[in-house]
Scaffold this motif. Structure first.
Motif, PDB file in Angstrom:
ATOM      1  N   LEU A 157      -7.802  -1.567  -6.821  1.00  0.00           N
ATOM      2  CA  LEU A 157      -8.965  -1.794  -7.673  1.00  0.00           C
ATOM      3  C   LEU A 157      -8.782  -3.128  -8.386  1.00  0.00           C
ATOM      4  O   LEU A 157      -7.968  -3.215  -9.310  1.00  0.00           O
ATOM      5  CB  LEU A 157      -9.062  -0.636  -8.670  1.00  0.00           C
ATOM      6  CG  LEU A 157     -10.122  -0.712  -9.744  1.00  0.00           C
ATOM      7  CD1 LEU A 157     -11.504  -0.864  -9.125  1.00  0.00           C
ATOM      8  CD2 LEU A 157     -10.061   0.540 -10.605  1.00  0.00           C
TER       9      LEU A 157
ATOM     10  N   ARG B 203      -1.877  -0.055  -8.238  1.00  0.00           N
ATOM     11  CA  ARG B 203      -3.216   0.352  -7.791  1.00  0.00           C
ATOM     12  C   ARG B 203      -4.338  -0.397  -8.513  1.00  0.00           C
ATOM     13  O   ARG B 203      -5.507  -0.331  -8.133  1.00  0.00           O
ATOM     14  CB  ARG B 203      -3.413   1.870  -7.979  1.00  0.00           C
ATOM     15  CG  ARG B 203      -3.182   2.303  -9.394  1.00  0.00           C
ATOM     16  CD  ARG B 203      -3.393   3.784  -9.677  1.00  0.00           C
ATOM     17  NE  ARG B 203      -3.346   3.975 -11.120  1.00  0.00           N
ATOM     18  CZ  ARG B 203      -4.399   3.929 -11.898  1.00  0.00           C
ATOM     19  NH1 ARG B 203      -5.599   3.736 -11.381  1.00  0.00           N
ATOM     20  NH2 ARG B 203      -4.278   4.079 -13.198  1.00  0.00           N
TER      21      ARG B 203
ATOM     22  N   GLY C  68      -3.985  -3.501  -0.133  1.00  0.00           N
ATOM     23  CA  GLY C  68      -4.434  -2.163   0.266  1.00  0.00           C
ATOM     24  C   GLY C  68      -5.900  -1.955  -0.054  1.00  0.00           C
ATOM     25  O   GLY C  68      -6.420  -2.527  -1.012  1.00  0.00           O
ATOM     26  N   LYS C  69      -6.566  -1.106   0.739  1.00  0.00           N
ATOM     27  CA  LYS C  69      -8.020  -0.976   0.609  1.00  0.00           C
ATOM     28  C   LYS C  69      -8.438  -0.296  -0.692  1.00  0.00           C
ATOM     29  O   LYS C  69      -9.541  -0.497  -1.179  1.00  0.00           O
ATOM     30  CB  LYS C  69      -8.602  -0.250   1.832  1.00  0.00           C
ATOM     31  CG  LYS C  69      -8.010   1.136   2.081  1.00  0.00           C
ATOM     32  CD  LYS C  69      -8.527   1.724   3.380  1.00  0.00           C
ATOM     33  CE  LYS C  69      -8.047   3.154   3.594  1.00  0.00           C
ATOM     34  NZ  LYS C  69      -6.565   3.344   3.419  1.00  0.00           N
ATOM     35  N   ASP C  70      -7.538   0.508  -1.280  1.00  0.00           N
ATOM     36  CA  ASP C  70      -7.899   1.211  -2.507  1.00  0.00           C
ATOM     37  C   ASP C  70      -7.509   0.446  -3.766  1.00  0.00           C
ATOM     38  O   ASP C  70      -7.666   0.939  -4.889  1.00  0.00           O
ATOM     39  CB  ASP C  70      -7.243   2.602  -2.534  1.00  0.00           C
ATOM     40  CG  ASP C  70      -7.762   3.469  -1.402  1.00  0.00           C
ATOM     41  OD1 ASP C  70      -8.951   3.304  -1.051  1.00  0.00           O
ATOM     42  OD2 ASP C  70      -6.981   4.278  -0.860  1.00  0.00           O
TER      43      ASP C  70
ATOM     44  N   GLU D   5       0.818  -1.214   0.000  1.00  0.00           N
ATOM     45  CA  GLU D   5       0.000   0.000   0.000  1.00  0.00           C
ATOM     46  C   GLU D   5       0.853   1.265   0.000  1.00  0.00           C
ATOM     47  O   GLU D   5       0.534   2.230  -0.691  1.00  0.00           O
ATOM     48  CB  GLU D   5      -0.929  -0.025   1.223  1.00  0.00           C
ATOM     49  CG  GLU D   5      -2.112   0.896   1.069  1.00  0.00           C
ATOM     50  CD  GLU D   5      -3.227   0.577   2.063  1.00  0.00           C
ATOM     51  OE1 GLU D   5      -3.011  -0.239   2.985  1.00  0.00           O
ATOM     52  OE2 GLU D   5      -4.301   1.166   1.911  1.00  0.00           O
TER      53      GLU D   5
ATOM     54  N   GLN E  53     -15.915  -1.113 -12.933  1.00  0.00           N
ATOM     55  CA  GLN E  53     -15.601  -0.728 -11.562  1.00  0.00           C
ATOM     56  C   GLN E  53     -16.810  -0.763 -10.630  1.00  0.00           C
ATOM     57  O   GLN E  53     -16.675  -0.588  -9.421  1.00  0.00           O
ATOM     58  CB  GLN E  53     -14.912   0.627 -11.561  1.00  0.00           C
ATOM     59  CG  GLN E  53     -13.558   0.505 -12.248  1.00  0.00           C
ATOM     60  CD  GLN E  53     -12.903   1.844 -12.558  1.00  0.00           C
ATOM     61  OE1 GLN E  53     -12.883   2.737 -11.722  1.00  0.00           O
ATOM     62  NE2 GLN E  53     -12.374   1.979 -13.762  1.00  0.00           N
TER      63      GLN E  53
ATOM     64  N   HIS F  36      -7.801  -6.930  -0.934  1.00  0.00           N
ATOM     65  CA  HIS F  36      -7.764  -5.583  -0.329  1.00  0.00           C
ATOM     66  C   HIS F  36      -6.951  -5.581   0.957  1.00  0.00           C
ATOM     67  O   HIS F  36      -6.258  -4.629   1.252  1.00  0.00           O
ATOM     68  CB  HIS F  36      -9.188  -5.077  -0.062  1.00  0.00           C
ATOM     69  CG  HIS F  36      -9.879  -4.659  -1.318  1.00  0.00           C
ATOM     70  ND1 HIS F  36     -11.143  -5.078  -1.642  1.00  0.00           N
ATOM     71  CD2 HIS F  36      -9.456  -3.888  -2.347  1.00  0.00           C
ATOM     72  CE1 HIS F  36     -11.476  -4.568  -2.823  1.00  0.00           C
ATOM     73  NE2 HIS F  36     -10.465  -3.846  -3.273  1.00  0.00           N
TER      74      HIS F  36
END
Ligand SMILES: [Zn+2]
Lengths: 436, 138
Positions: free
Chosen positions: A231, A205, A227-229, A199, A251, A223
């Motif tokens: 995609l 990303r 990382g939570k973002d 992250e 998305q 995630h």
């Protein structure tokens, strides 16, 4: 970003395009592909009988078996000089399924992959690490060409060698990862073990995943690790249909949009072969529109899913297919490679020291698929020494490796210790719950 | 001397399965050795009736084979095993594996070994005055 205007057409307009292409495709395949013409004649259908989209269901199906029966190029519709590319994937037995492309086919294919890449958030700014295995499989070169088409920069990394993967991700400032979802999880964990936090220490990303299904549990795990973002979307394709690029998630994450101006999907009951109403779960059957080298009509994918026709929030009007929910047959996907039990059987039957019974166990260990095949030893001559037994084990492994392209574990057991089945044998135990 | 080899899976109780079947068939085990890997093993035995043992175990679904091995009497004194092995080494005899008898009522201990060159081993041992044990003497 939406790559092509065909993704947003009102359904009426889309259907007009589909019908026109379907008529052409049926006439083309009837004229050029003898095995298919034979099937249509036996079914009593002529190309001019196709007047509406619902006439599609009058046409005979095409099966994986047809590729084997017409190996290697009996289903091709063009002369070899028109071809510019071959790919191959697993067949149900020793011979691979061979597919071919004309120049126009490649253009169509990579255009469709470009659409899917855009659906998943890719753009010209991205630096892509492509961690599918290169070679005859369609996955790597398909994503490679499609991503280049939208202007992204592609690192053709191929699979394996995790240390090198991590070095490139970091040093090259990679923003987009292409891999099987299970490998992406494995890689992410290795990155964390090496002391880096994906992250904050990396720029990745976007994940474009394929080759095997991604469950919602795997997405959540993705995630947690990346990382939570992050995609992450998945996409769908089969080499027989072209490769990746048949469908992909946008998305909104509400199913995979099918590129319907090139592929007409139907859902059937795999037993009765009846077409099911929209929204019902069944086997996906796909008709390719406008393919030159290898046109396919009503191809039985073996994949179980459902279709949703409501327009999507993303702006696309194309139909969405739900995440795959299993197979209509007993095909397994192991590390992104399709494996048919019949392939394994063929290898085992060729080794006389072992019996014809076997069991396949599939587990996910350390995020990666492990396949263990249990066979019965029947030849007493091998009891001479441990090295003879060990040699047998190595020989079975080598035979399977060359047939499947995968490493397997072998377990030798005494005769009669495997369960005997009457009728269809339940030889497969798949313990990969939720894909984790 | 004859030995029977049995394929066994490496899980609890698998050796006992073989020995209890033999006991039920009234076959006496004279010597036993097992060689194993994490997954499977070979159980080797000298028994008083190898044919019967093979027949019984095969009927019960085991993979069994009878092999010819060499049995030699050891002198009941210190350094005897070393002495025996040096005779074989000097004679250029390659030993695949050795094990020894569990029970031998009141008689001298016996070492069992396997070699690919039985004739030569016999010749060398006889020359060195070692007593070779036959099935009949069990
Ligand atoms: Zn959408």
């Amino acid at each position: 970003m939406i790559w092509a205007k065909e993704e947003t057409l009102p359904r009426k307009e889309l259907e007009m395009i589909q019908l026109e292409k379907l008529k052409k495709t049926v006439a083309y395949i009837y004229e050029r592909v003898a095995p298919y013409r034979g099937k249509m004649d036996r079914a009593g259908v002529k190309p001019e009988d196709i007047q509406t989209l619902s006439d599609l269901r009058r046409l005979p199906f095409t099966y994986k078996k047809d590729f084997r029966d017409n190996y290697p190029m009996g289903l091709f519709a063009v002369d070899k000089k028109e071809l510019v590319r071959f790919h191959a994937s697993s067949g149900t037995t020793g011979k691979p399924t061979v597919v071919g492309y004309t120049k126009n086919d490649l253009e169509m294919w990579l255009g469709n992959v470009a659409r899917i890449a855009c659906m998943g958030g890719a753009s010209a700014q991205d630096i892509v690490q492509l961690s599918f295995g290169y070679g005859t499989f369609t996955g790597a070169l398909g994503l490679h060409g499609g991503l280049e088409k939208i202007g992204a920069a592609v690192i053709p990394m191929s699979s394996g060698n995790t240390k090198k993967q991590i070095m490139f991700l970091k040093d090259m400032g990679v923003t987009l990862l292409v891999a099987t979802p299970s490998y992406a999880l494995h890689l992410g964990e290795e990155i964390r073990k090496s002391g880096l936090d994906p992250e904050t220490d990396l720029s990745v990303r976007i994940g474009l995943f394929g080759g095997e299904g991604m469950t919602e549990a795997m997405r959540e795990e993705m995630h947690r690790i990346w990382g939570k973002d992050f995609l992450c979307t998945q996409n769908y394709g089969l080499s027989e249909l072209c490769g990746p690029g048949v469908a992909g998630e946008c998305q909104e994450l509400c199913g995979m949009h099918i590129n319907e101006d090139w592929f007409i999907p139907e859902i059937i009951d795999p037993k009765t072969e009846e077409v099911l109403p929209p929204g019902e779960r069944g086997e996906l059957v796909v008709t390719c529109l406008g393919k030159e080298a290898l046109p396919l009509v009503r191809y039985r994918t073996g994949d179980m899913t459902r279709l949703f026709y409501e327009p999507c929030k993303c702006g696309r009007t194309t139909v969405r297919m739900e995440n795959l929910s299993g197979r209509a047959d007993d095909m397994l996907v192991i590390r992104g490679v399709n494996v048919f039990p019949t392939q394994i059987e063929e290898v085992l039957l060729s080794i006389e020291e072992i019996g014809p019974h076997y069991e396949i166990l599939v587990e996910r260990k350390n995020r990666l698929d492990v396949m263990t095949i249990t066979v019965e030893l029947i030849d007493d001559r091998l009891l001479d020494s441990y090295s003879k037994l060990s040699e047998l084990e190595q020989r079975i492994k080598a035979g399977l490796k060359s047939q499947l392209g995968l490493a397997t574990q072998i377990r030798l057991v005494a005769p009669y210790s495997l369960q005997r089945f009457e009728g269809k044998a339940k030889r497969i135990k798949d313990l990969r719950k939720d894909g984790l | 001397m004859k030995q029977i080899s049995v394929f066994v899976e490496n899980r609890p109780g698998s050796l006992m399965e073989v020995t209890s079947r033999l006991t039920e068939a009234e076959v006496n085990i004279r010597a036993v050795a097992s060689f194993d890997t994490p997954e499977f093993g070979i159980l080797r035995m000298v028994v008083d009736d190898p044919q019967k043992a093979k027949q019984e175990l095969t009927r019960l679904g085991f993979v069994v084979r009878i092999y010819e091995v060499m049995g030699v009497e050891l002198q009941d004194e210190k350094g005897n095993l070393n002495h025996m092995l040096s005779i074989l080494a000097d004679g250029q005899i390659n030993v695949n594996y050795i094990y020894s008898f569990v029970i031998r009522e009141q008689k001298a201990p016996v070492m069992v070994f396997s070699t690919d060159d039985m004739e030569k081993a016999k010749e060398i041992l006889t020359k060195a005055g070692v007593k070779i044990v036959t099935d009949e003497e069990l």
